[in-house]
Design an enzyme around this catalytic site. Structure first.
Site, PDB file in Angstrom:
ATOM      1  N   GLU A 206      15.347  22.348   8.304  1.00  0.00           N
ATOM      2  CA  GLU A 206      15.963  20.934   9.475  1.00  0.00           C
ATOM      3  C   GLU A 206      17.532  21.265  10.034  1.00  0.00           C
ATOM      4  O   GLU A 206      17.580  21.665  11.283  1.00  0.00           O
ATOM      5  CB  GLU A 206      15.674  19.953   9.695  1.00  0.00           C
ATOM      6  CG  GLU A 206      14.088  19.305   9.950  1.00  0.00           C
ATOM      7  CD  GLU A 206      13.689  19.454  10.866  1.00  0.00           C
ATOM      8  OE1 GLU A 206      14.030  19.193  12.006  1.00  0.00           O
ATOM      9  OE2 GLU A 206      12.750  19.592  10.659  1.00  0.00           O
ATOM     10  N   SER A 482     -11.574 -36.500 -15.042  1.00  0.00           N
ATOM     11  CA  SER A 482     -10.831 -36.299 -16.861  1.00  0.00           C
ATOM     12  C   SER A 482      -9.169 -36.348 -16.966  1.00  0.00           C
ATOM     13  O   SER A 482      -8.155 -36.532 -18.229  1.00  0.00           O
ATOM     14  CB  SER A 482     -11.256 -36.020 -17.785  1.00  0.00           C
ATOM     15  OG  SER A 482     -12.713 -37.625 -17.300  1.00  0.00           O
TER      16      SER A 482
END
Length: 787
Positions: A206, A482
């Protein structure tokens, strides 16, 4: 004659005037040109000055725009949510099977020889892991080779790059990225975390003069123009990497002269303001590299995961070449749609890498012969733990604003992949076998927490793994049955002057009236009455009537206060039915309720998030431990003692063979008509809350012991239960109690038992009260032949 003379005079005057005009013209033309040139010069100079001044002002504007974004919040970056940082210390418990599962989930690759980050190798007693680079909160730590030696399920030795150490840590699992409104997905990576080979290749392809130009490269433009003219088409771009960064970060993709001018100016500004490394790192994270349906793929970090399911550090040469090739045109070189184009572009990059000696000949030949090793499907798999992520998102919204969540923060949680996988495996294997007739309608929720820290280790909100809908663990409010009883007995045990484990409680038929005059007649589960029972036996056997009698004796307000002390935040309507669990709570709330019981009376806030770190490594929020004694240590110990007896001789006694030789504690819970099956259990580290029921609230045909307990036991078997080691408080001792009257005695007798009790102010009796002799039933032989 006069007219003729006049005519001659006029003609002469015209001739003279013409001659004079020509003379004037000859004299004034050079001056006029000079004046025009002088005027033009000054006009040009003024216009140039104005243009420069305007350009200067415009550059200041662009400079402010560049600095505002580059030095502020550059991107709306997803929130990265991580699991727990795995820490290993010499002597701690570890099985290589669990380690392998954890590494595989974190996308480590099992190999024979470990050579690069993201790989691991296992033998019967050793694990070698090449840890990836990671920022644990104090800067990025470079990749390192970890060695763990294991003997008999425990860590014998640890090595960091062949140097012996006492502790190691492994980077956590990335659970998910929470996308911002922009739908731009990124995985931010530092320049140090990017492989050198990838950086060298990127600059080669690039912008090979990146470190030598000032943002704009005239030579590069001319070279690109020449190559394009020769090829007859656009084969090379003239933009520098800095210009590409400007185009991606600040500008649109419109091909206009005005945009190109802005691009050049802003590139120069970036080069002036920031270092080359800063610009390169920004480019690595900004460049557009693909599209995942509605979401753009930005940056090499995310591209590595999108295309290959790997971290950027784990890419091989051909994968680096393919991603770098995507920079030119992610749509044109889409590997799923156009694989031939992509391979051709990749091989071109590989050839240049070889020519510039970034690759050896052997590496090049292997790379160009390799197929595209992309993921099979474009669609990224949905994250697997949506129930846990729902909890994370809820907590995150309380700690950070929406704006702060878009700045690339990292969230560290207490999530354990091994515990989560074990939960899901337990549900998959056990749920459908519990009740064949209603298996399809059964639903489940489970919460696993470290009760010492309050961290939620794993969470399941339904039987379907990966389902992101209604989260029953967080939002399903169900009657708890319970499970409330320990809170009732806690209220009694905190009043040790009046109550202890041997205190006798009435177990006879009772009738209570509600405020509207309706009669309430509670019954024990088995329908029997025992006259009087010891407090400990009432809890161990989960008897309803003694619990109601005890709660009424204490006062409903005192019971409600005990429930709040344990960590329940909501208001409680005080009525007798609450003593048997006529309260609706979520599994998450129940889990919170039992933390002080399991944690020696210390309360800790249940939480998923431990720490939130900014993109710059600053801690934005951190969980602060309460470390607060919310109930007394003696009451917590006596309650824990009783809940341990529940698992050995009470309603959860099947755990004696389901978890053989393991000491655990817990409580079953079953609601009316068997609509809800509950179990809360804990060992020496983990607290597990399990609920099974149906969304339509129909009976499940399961009790707490036949349903939820089974899942708890299987999970503990998979993860390896650690036997409970309770610490006896200084004020608690083993005391002998008379079974008949429940009073402490000094001498042993047949009708007595040893129970832990608070000895402060305890009054002893000298002798046991003898139990009446029971008449012995005669056998049929005795009835015929006599004694």
């Amino acid at each position: 004659m006069t007219a003729k003379k006049t005519s001659k005079t006029t003609s002469k005057n015209q001739k003279n005037n013409k001659s004079s005009a020509e003379k004037v013209t000859e004299e004034t033309t050079p001056s006029r040109v000079k004046r025009m040139l002088r005027w033009s010069f000054w006009l040009f100079l003024k216009m140039s000055f104005i243009a420069v001044f305007v350009l200067f002002l415009y550059s200041i504007y662009l400079d402010g725009k560049v600095r505002d974004k580059f030095e502020g919040q550059r991107w709306q970056v997803p929130v990265q949510v991580f699991g727990a940082i795995e820490k290993y210390t010499v002597g701690s418990k570890l099985t290589l099977t669990n380690l392998r599962a954890s590494l595989s989930a974190n996308r480590y690759k099992k190999v024979t020889h470990v050579e690069r980050p993201g790989e691991f190798a296992l033998s019967k007693s050793r694990a070698i892991i090449y840890r990836r680079a990671f920022d644990f909160g104090a800067g990025v730590e470079a990749p390192a080779k970890l060695t763990i030696d294991v003997t008999n399920g425990k860590i014998k030795a640890l090595y960091l790059d062949d140097e012996k150490v006492a502790q190691l840590r492994l980077e956590p699992l990335l659970l998910d990225r929470i996308l911002p409104e922009s739908k731009e997905d990124r995985v931010l990576v530092s320049l140090q975390a990017v492989p050198t080979k990838l950086l060298d290749t990127l600059l080669l392809i690039e912008d090979r003069n990146f470190y030598f130009h000032y943002g704009v490269s005239p030579i590069g433009i001319l070279r690109a123009l020449y190559q394009n003219l020769i090829a007859g088409r656009t084969v090379q771009g003239g933009s520098t990497l800095t210009q590409q960064l400007v185009k991606n970060m600040f500008l649109t993709r419109d091909k206009t002269l005005w945009r190109k001018a802005n691009e050049a100016i802003m590139a120069l500004i970036l080069e002036y303001r920031y270092s080359k490394d800063q610009l390169l790192e920004a480019y690595i994270n900004e460049v557009y590299l693909g599209q995942h349906y509605a979401n753009g793929i930005y940056g090499f970090g995310l591209a590595a995961e999108f295309y290959f399911g790997k971290s950027i550090q784990s890419l091989n040469a051909e994968q680096m070449a393919m991603i770098i090739g995507q920079v030119k045109g992610p749509s044109y070189y889409d590997p799923w749609r156009f694989p031939e184009r992509t391979i051709k572009r990749r091989d071109l990059v590989l050839r240049l890498m070889y020519q510039k000696e970034i690759l050896s000949q052997q590496e090049f030949e292997h790379a160009v012969e390799s197929p595209l090793s992309i993921r099979k499907k474009r669609r990224v798999k949905q994250q697997k733990f949506p129930a846990y992520l729902q909890l994370v998102k809820a907590e995150l919204s309380r700690h950070l604003s929406e704006y702060q969540q878009q700045s690339g923060v990292r969230v560290f949680t207490g999530f354990s992949i091994n515990h989560q996988l074990a939960l899901q495996a337990t549900i998959n294997e056990k749920l459908t076998t519990l009740a064949q007739e209603s298996a399809e309608q059964l639903q489940v929720a489970m919460v696993v927490s470290d009760f010492k820290s309050g961290e939620i280790r794993a969470l399941v909100g339904g039987k379907e793994a990966g389902y992101a809908g209604f989260n029953r663990a967080l939002h399903a409010k169900r009657p708890i049955g319970s499970l409330i009883k320990p809170a009732v007995f806690l209220a009694a045990l905190e009043r040790y002057q009046r109550f202890n484990l041997a205190t006798l409680i009435e177990d006879k038929e009772i009738t209570l009236s509600s405020e509207d005059g309706q009669a309430w007649r509670p019954k024990n589960y088995d329908g029997k009455y025992r006259g009087k029972v010891h407090l400990v036996d009432a809890l161990v056997s989960s008897l309803n009537i003694p619990t109601v009698n005890l709660g009424m004796q204490l006062g409903l307000d005192n019971v409600a206060q005990a429930i709040h002390l344990l960590g329940y935040q909501e208001d409680i309507v005080t009525r007798p039915s609450m003593l048997l669990g006529a309260l609706n709570m979520s599994p998450m709330e129940i889990n919170q309720l039992y933390i002080p019981i399991a944690n020696n009376g210390k309360g800790e806030k249940s939480h998923a998030i431990d720490r939130i770190v900014s993109a710059r490594g600053e801690t934005l929020w951190q969980f602060e431990a309460l470390d607060q004694q919310v109930i007394s240590t003696q009451a917590a110990y006596l309650l824990d003692f009783s809940l341990n007896k529940v698992t050995t001789s009470g309603t959860a006694r099947s755990l004696t063979w389901r978890l053989k030789d393991k000491v655990v504690a817990g409580k079953t819970g079953t609601t009316n008509d068997l609509r809800d099956s509950w179990f809360v259990g804990y060992d020496n580290q983990l607290l597990v809350t399990t609920w099974i029921g149906r969304d339509d609230n129909k009976p499940t045909k399961l009790t707490g012991s036949s349903g939820a307990l089974v899942l708890f036991a299987d999970f503990m078997t998979k993860t390896g239960a650690i036997s409970r080691q309770a610490n006896i408080p200084a004020s608690v001792e083993l005391v002998r109690f008379d079974n008949k009257n429940g009073r402490p005695v000094t001498q042993a007798c047949d009708n007595s038992q040893l129970l832990p009790a608070v000895t402060t102010g305890l009054l002893y009796e000298a002798d046991c009260e003898e139990a009446p002799l029971k008449s012995k039933k005669k056998s049929w032989l005795e009835k015929i032949f006599g004694d």
